[in-house]
Design an enzyme around this catalytic site. Structure first.
Site, PDB file in Angstrom:
ATOM      1  N   TYR A  84       0.829  -1.207   0.000  1.00  0.00           N
ATOM      2  CA  TYR A  84       0.000   0.000   0.000  1.00  0.00           C
ATOM      3  C   TYR A  84       0.860   1.251   0.000  1.00  0.00           C
ATOM      4  CZ  TYR A  84       0.834   0.857   5.008  1.00  0.00           C
ATOM      5  OH  TYR A  84       1.417   1.131   6.221  1.00  0.00           O
ATOM      6  N   CYS A  85       0.224   2.380  -0.315  1.00  0.00           N
ATOM      7  CA  CYS A  85       0.883   3.686  -0.282  1.00  0.00           C
ATOM      8  C   CYS A  85      -0.171   4.732   0.083  1.00  0.00           C
ATOM      9  CB  CYS A  85       1.561   3.992  -1.615  1.00  0.00           C
ATOM     10  SG  CYS A  85       0.429   4.181  -3.004  1.00  0.00           S
ATOM     11  N   ALA A  86       0.038   5.963  -0.324  1.00  0.00           N
ATOM     12  CA  ALA A  86      -0.900   7.031   0.028  1.00  0.00           C
ATOM     13  C   ALA A  86      -2.106   7.083  -0.897  1.00  0.00           C
ATOM     14  CB  ALA A  86      -0.191   8.385   0.033  1.00  0.00           C
TER      15      ALA A  86
END
Length: 115
Positions: A84-86
């Site tokens: 995941y990331c932003a």
């Protein structure tokens, strides 16, 4: 006339890029949580600063720009990984890097907010 065409072309390109990078984020939050509870590695590919500002419990931070050189730190290639990331663009890139390195069970959550 040409400026209008250029604006429309840029808008179409932007939508296409967003759809391309978001294609791997069909993983539901329930499925992501289940995978992690069964032992999947939770990988946060945001910057160190973003990670320090808050992250999902149990996540390991390897910024996407460092992932190719640190891929061994993710674990065994057969071990499931939830990335995941932003917003989803870096996680899509990271998922591609992992798959290219031979990882067979890569799951792209996309944005951290989807958790």
């Amino acid at each position: 006339m040409w400026p209008k065409i250029a604006v429309v072309a840029v808008a179409i390109l932007a939508v296409g890029l967003i759809m391309f990078f978001r294609r791997g984020s069909g993983l539901s939050s329930e499925d992501a949580r289940a995978l992690v509870s069964k032992g999947a590695r939770l990988l946060d590919v945001r910057s160190r600063e973003e990670f320090a500002g808050g992250h999902l419990p149990g996540a390991v931070n390897i910024p996407v720009q460092e992932l190719a050189s640190r891929v061994k730190e993710v674990g065994a290639a057969h071990q499931p990984v939830v990335v995941y990331c932003a917003a989803g663009m870096r996680s899509a890139r990271a998922a591609g890097i992992l798959r290219g390195a031979g990882f067979t069970a890569v799951h792209d959550l996309g944005a951290m907010s989807r958790w």
